[in-house]
Design a protein around this motif. Structure first.
Motif, mmCIF file in Angstrom:
data_model
loop_
_atom_site.group_PDB
_atom_site.id
_atom_site.type_symbol
_atom_site.label_atom_id
_atom_site.label_comp_id
_atom_site.label_asym_id
_atom_site.label_seq_id
_atom_site.Cartn_x
_atom_site.Cartn_y
_atom_site.Cartn_z
ATOM 1 N N ASP A 192 0.855 -1.203 0.000
ATOM 2 C CA ASP A 192 0.000 0.000 0.000
ATOM 3 C C ASP A 192 0.888 1.249 0.000
ATOM 4 N N ALA A 193 1.858 1.244 0.905
ATOM 5 C CA ALA A 193 2.750 2.415 1.032
ATOM 6 C C ALA A 193 3.520 2.632 -0.265
ATOM 7 N N ALA A 194 4.008 1.545 -0.846
ATOM 8 C CA ALA A 194 4.787 1.645 -2.086
ATOM 9 C C ALA A 194 3.919 2.157 -3.239
ATOM 10 N N SER A 195 2.675 1.714 -3.282
ATOM 11 C CA SER A 195 1.779 2.180 -4.360
ATOM 12 C C SER A 195 1.522 3.678 -4.246
ATOM 13 N N ILE A 196 1.338 4.143 -3.023
ATOM 14 C CA ILE A 196 1.150 5.590 -2.814
ATOM 15 C C ILE A 196 2.394 6.344 -3.288
ATOM 16 N N ALA A 197 3.572 5.859 -2.889
ATOM 17 C CA ALA A 197 4.823 6.531 -3.266
ATOM 18 C C ALA A 197 4.974 6.595 -4.780
ATOM 19 N N LYS A 198 4.628 5.502 -5.435
ATOM 20 C CA LYS A 198 4.770 5.443 -6.892
ATOM 21 C C LYS A 198 3.784 6.395 -7.577
ATOM 22 N N GLN A 199 2.509 6.293 -7.175
ATOM 23 C CA GLN A 199 1.485 7.161 -7.792
ATOM 24 C C GLN A 199 1.794 8.632 -7.552
ATOM 25 N N ALA A 200 2.340 8.943 -6.399
ATOM 26 C CA ALA A 200 2.585 10.346 -6.038
ATOM 27 C C ALA A 200 3.899 10.863 -6.603
ATOM 28 N N ASN A 201 4.675 9.972 -7.227
ATOM 29 C CA ASN A 201 5.980 10.359 -7.778
ATOM 30 C C ASN A 201 6.930 10.873 -6.692
ATOM 31 N N ALA A 202 6.871 10.243 -5.529
ATOM 32 C CA ALA A 202 7.807 10.600 -4.452
ATOM 33 C C ALA A 202 9.198 10.114 -4.840
ATOM 34 N N LYS A 203 10.232 10.729 -4.249
ATOM 35 C CA LYS A 203 11.600 10.316 -4.602
ATOM 36 C C LYS A 203 12.063 9.133 -3.756
ATOM 37 N N LYS A 204 11.702 9.151 -2.471
ATOM 38 C CA LYS A 204 12.173 8.101 -1.577
ATOM 39 C C LYS A 204 11.086 7.781 -0.557
ATOM 40 N N LEU A 205 10.945 6.508 -0.243
ATOM 41 C CA LEU A 205 9.933 6.069 0.732
ATOM 42 C C LEU A 205 10.620 5.462 1.948
ATOM 43 N N LEU A 206 10.264 5.967 3.110
ATOM 44 C CA LEU A 206 10.766 5.437 4.377
ATOM 45 C C LEU A 206 9.604 4.802 5.124
ATOM 46 N N LEU A 207 9.723 3.540 5.461
ATOM 47 C CA LEU A 207 8.658 2.845 6.197
ATOM 48 C C LEU A 207 8.967 2.872 7.690
ATOM 49 N N THR A 208 7.968 3.224 8.492
ATOM 50 C CA THR A 208 8.160 3.233 9.945
ATOM 51 C C THR A 208 6.839 2.859 10.625
ATOM 52 N N HIS A 209 6.756 3.010 11.955
ATOM 53 C CA HIS A 209 5.546 2.649 12.707
ATOM 54 C C HIS A 209 5.133 1.210 12.377
ATOM 55 N N PHE A 210 6.061 0.291 12.649
ATOM 56 C CA PHE A 210 5.791 -1.134 12.446
ATOM 57 C C PHE A 210 5.046 -1.643 13.682
ATOM 58 N N ASP A 211 3.852 -2.189 13.476
ATOM 59 C CA ASP A 211 3.041 -2.674 14.606
ATOM 60 C C ASP A 211 3.834 -3.695 15.420
ATOM 61 N N ALA A 212 3.997 -3.402 16.694
ATOM 62 C CA ALA A 212 4.830 -4.241 17.562
ATOM 63 C C ALA A 212 4.328 -5.679 17.653
ATOM 64 N N ASN A 213 3.044 -5.849 17.475
ATOM 65 C CA ASN A 213 2.456 -7.181 17.620
ATOM 66 C C ASN A 213 2.641 -8.034 16.355
#
Ligand code: ZN
Ligand code: ZN
Length: 246
Positions: A192-213
């Protein structure tokens, strides 16, 4: 400009990391995104008297619980806190008998309630309501001629796409694991995050807030990065202590 991840877990801290907090050091400012318990490391990075501006996404405890620890800071400058309308009231929980109130801290604190939309001060930024169980703001900050977008605690929504347009750096949550679509509340999986980054033409995507569970090991985060890279190549997973310069 340097971005440092001080807390990268969603929900609760584990051996993988503390809860949400990101520091951006720009030419003129220290900008802090959220005040999860990772914020206790902030004084290891704030070494000058540049103004400190802290933007809160929302009032869920994994984004504010770190205010309990900030009495250890000896900042010479004021701490400015920004959040959605109602933040000033919401942060009233930081008082006796739970903890020391902001008014007892050894540095001044100013809390600013924000309306959704574009703002000019302290620097140009836009905030929009995301898709979450309680009101939550995503931010697009214009700093040193770059656009940094920070959207955590959200499902896919128009605000997220809009804030991410052509961003130099897009920081999104990644609560869900590859292939996982819900945990009851709207959240993002790596694709989902990658699709948003691609559609939005972002330069770099950083993933964070990984659910601890769901994310029990750092290897789980590498797997999330690999899944995201199938859609958006320039993806990196965050971990506590990660520094990204650009
Ligand atoms: Zn959260
Ligand atoms: Zn939340």
């Amino acid at each position: 400009m340097k971005v440092t991840f001080l807390g990268t877990n969603g929900w609760y801290p584990t051996e993988c990391g503390n809860t949400s907090c990101v520091l951006i050091e720009s030419e003129k400012y220290y900008v802090v995104l959220d005040a999860g318990d990772g914020i206790y490391k902030l004084d290891g990075y704030v070494k000058t008297e540049k103004p400190i501006h802290l933007f809160l996404s929302h009032l869920h405890l994994d984004h504010i619980i770190g205010f309990h620890s900030i009495g250890k800071f000896r900042f010479k400058q004021e701490l400015n806190i920004y959040g959605l309308k109602g933040t000033k009231d919401g942060l009233q929980i930081f008082r006796h008998p739970y903890t020391a109130p902001f008014s007892d801290l050894p540095f001044p604190v100013e809390i600013h309630d924000l309306q959704e939309g574009s703002h000019d001060s302290p620097f140009p930024f836009t905030c929009r309501l995301l898709l979450h169980a309680d009101p939550c703001l995503g931010y697009r900050l214009e700093l040193d001629d770059q656009a940094i977008t920070y959207c955590t605690d959200t499902g896919i929504c128009d605000s997220l796409s809009e804030l991410a347009q052509n961003a130099t750096l897009l920081i999104t949550e990644c609560s869900l694991k590859p292939g996982q679509n819900t945990c009851g509340w709207p959240h993002l999986n790596p694709k989902d995050a990658a699709s948003i980054a691609k559609q939005a033409n972002a330069k770099k995507l950083l993933l964070t807030h990984f659910d601890a569970n769901f994310y029990r090991t750092l290897k789980d985060r590498s797997d999330a990065e690999a899944a995201a890279k199938e859609i958006f190549k320039n993806t990196v997973h965050a971990y506590d202590g990660l520094e990204v310069e650009f």
